[in-house]
Each structure stands twice: as C-alpha cells, then as structure tokens.
Design an enzyme around this catalytic site. Structure first.
Site, short mmCIF file in Angstrom:
data_model
loop_
_atom_site.label_atom_id
_atom_site.label_comp_id
_atom_site.label_asym_id
_atom_site.label_seq_id
_atom_site.Cartn_x
_atom_site.Cartn_y
_atom_site.Cartn_z
N HIS A 1 0.83 -1.21 0.00
CA HIS A 1 0.00 0.00 0.00
C HIS A 1 0.86 1.26 0.00
O HIS A 1 0.34 2.36 -0.23
CB HIS A 1 -1.00 -0.01 1.17
CG HIS A 1 -0.44 0.33 2.51
ND1 HIS A 1 0.03 -0.62 3.40
CD2 HIS A 1 -0.29 1.52 3.15
CE1 HIS A 1 0.42 -0.03 4.52
NE2 HIS A 1 0.23 1.27 4.38
N GLY B 1 2.53 7.33 8.70
CA GLY B 1 3.95 7.47 8.46
C GLY B 1 4.75 6.24 8.80
O GLY B 1 5.90 6.11 8.40
N ASP C 1 -0.09 -7.55 1.46
CA ASP C 1 0.38 -6.16 1.54
C ASP C 1 1.90 -6.13 1.72
O ASP C 1 2.42 -5.85 2.81
CB ASP C 1 -0.33 -5.45 2.70
CG ASP C 1 -0.03 -3.96 2.76
OD1 ASP C 1 0.41 -3.40 1.74
OD2 ASP C 1 -0.26 -3.36 3.83
N SER D 1 3.66 3.14 7.97
CA SER D 1 3.34 2.12 6.97
C SER D 1 4.60 1.55 6.32
O SER D 1 5.50 2.28 5.93
CB SER D 1 2.47 2.73 5.87
OG SER D 1 1.15 2.92 6.28
N GLY D 2 4.63 0.22 6.18
CA GLY D 2 5.74 -0.43 5.50
C GLY D 2 6.97 -0.67 6.35
O GLY D 2 7.91 -1.33 5.92
#
Length: 279
Positions: A90, A229, A135, A231-232
């Site tokens: 995402h 912020g 994801d 994410s990932g």
C-alpha cells in the site's frame, strides 16, 4: 483518503462479508492502512507514545518518500540486502518513484539517499487494497555499503515458518504520528515495544476476512501503537523481521485496537523468488 472512499471501502467489506455468511468474518472495527488515515502534512509525526531511537539503534530502518502525479506520502521500510528494501504494497501502490533515506535517526539528516523509479518496485501481484491482502513490496536499489548506521535486518529462517510468535515482545520503528491529534513533523526516529497476540484474538476486532495466516498482530496498550507514516516499516523480534506495518483501526491509533502487520514468514518463498535472498 476522503470520506467517500472510506464509505465505499466499508460497503465493499460488508458486501464481501455478507456474501460469505461466515461467523466472525465481519470486522467489528474497520481496518485501514496507516497511510490512509487523515494526515496533514503527509510526512507527519511518529509512532504514538513511543521512545526516541538512539544513533545506530535501527540501522536497518529506512525512510521512504513516495511521489506520484497526485501527490506524495511517507512510509517506512527495512534493508534486507545491499540492494533490496522491504516495505508494504500500500506504500508502493500508485507511486511513480521513491526517495530512500538511509541511516536517518534524525529524519532530515540521512547518511545516504537514493531515488528509485517504480520500474524497480516489485509489488505483490495479488495485493488487494480492499481486504488488505498480500500487503508487501520490494524495492530494488543501487547497492549500498553497510556501516554502523546502515545495515540489513535478517529475515526469519525457513524453519521458523510455522512460528506464531504469540506472546513475544517485538519492536516496531518508524516516523509515524506521535498521537491521533498530532500535526507536527517528527524529527527523530521512534520505536515501541509491542506484544504479539494470537490471530484468533486479532480476529475479534478485524474478522477472518482481514486476519488470515498472512497477517501477524500486536496489542496496542496504553496508546502505544503504529500510526501514520509508519506504513511499510519493520516489526522485529530478536533481531529478525517478523512483520511489515500494514493496518490499524480507522478510529485512530490510540484507541487500543490491535495493529496488523504483514507476516514475513508467510512470504519467505516470494521474497526468495524475487530477490534471490534465502535464509
């Protein structure tokens, strides 16, 4: 994400859930990628109620500034090899390029930065943004030399594929929001110690449509959680990356709902196939 998009996502999730007519499938709380939570500016804040990282504490952490024709956004990622960064699908979705910031304990003071185009993104071909499935993404980068400030994190061994990690303490790191009300840009990398919970417990909040064997969840007690912020970014246990920041509650980061991560062990074969890295 505007209110109409959120409503559409709710309706689609409900429709999928009702179509299957299975108990426990329907989310009690709408899950959402941290990137899709309201955030102004787009590079906002850090992990809620976390601690400030010291220099070199998380040499595998990178900051990722994605660009597209419709705007920009901030995510985290991890170094898994001299030429590969691991992050969430995402985050890469819809991006034209990314600037990677290495060794940045102070976000604006990276030891090294590189800009990579989306031709070097390896996004999971079966990523589904509606049910947050698969994801995970890889970014192929120019080779970097490892130092005290820039280094890789190990992936789990294949023999760990069936480990649930339930009850273990894991550390999440990132530059995401410090609170749901935050509107200031973070200057320092943050981290939080979080406890891995069972997928069964996570299903009580997000349902079995969202919480599959591809997912690993942590409890978010006392308002400590991943947020915009983050994410990932990586979730690590005993120096091994066991998760990638994927989703949380649409109601906010501090409300106490579990936080969801892509379960790294589920995708070891996929990572090995795409990168040649194996453990």
């Amino acid at each position: 994400m505007d209110i109409h998009s959120i409503i559409m996502k709710v309706l689609v999730v409900f429709a999928l859930a009702l179509a299957s007519a299975s108990a426990g499938l329907l989310p009690q709380v709408l899950p959402v990628h941290p990137r899709d939570l309201p955030a102004v500016p787009s590079i906002e804040g850090r992990i809620t109620n976390g601690q400030t990282a010291s220099e070199g504490q998380f040499p595998y952490q990178v900051g990722l500034s994605f660009g597209s024709s419709s705007g920009s956004w901030w995510c985290g990622g991890s170094i898994i090899d001299n030429s590969w960064v691991l992050t969430a699908a995402h985050c890469t979705s819809g991006a034209s390029d990314v600037t990677i910031y290495y060794g940045a304990t102070v976000r604006t003071s990276a030891k090294l930065s590189q800009t990579v185009s989306n031709s070097d993104f390896v996004q999971h071909a079966s990523y589904n943004s509606i049910i947050l499935r698969n994801d995970i993404s890889l970014i192929k980068t120019p080779a970097v030399s490892f130092t005290a400030a820039i280094n890789k994190i190990n992936l789990p061994a294949i023999s760990s594929s069936y480990s649930t990690y339930e009850g273990q303490t894991a550390v999440a790191s990132g530059y995401g929001k410090t609170s749901d009300a935050s509107n200031s840009v973070a200057s320092h990398l943050q981290y939080a110690d979080l406890t891995v919970i069972s997928n069964k417990a996570c299903e009580n909040t997000f349902g079995t449509l969202i919480v599959t064997p591809r997912v690993i969840c942590v409890g978010t007690y006392n308002g400590v959680s991943t947020c915009n912020g983050d994410s990932g970014g990586p979730l690590a246990a005993d120096g091994v990356q066991i998760g990638v920041v994927s989703f949380g509650s649409s109601a906010g980061c501090e409300i106490g709902s579990p936080a969801g991560f892509t379960r790294t062990t589920y995708f070891l074969d996929w990572i090995a196939e795409k990168t040649g890295i194996s453990y």
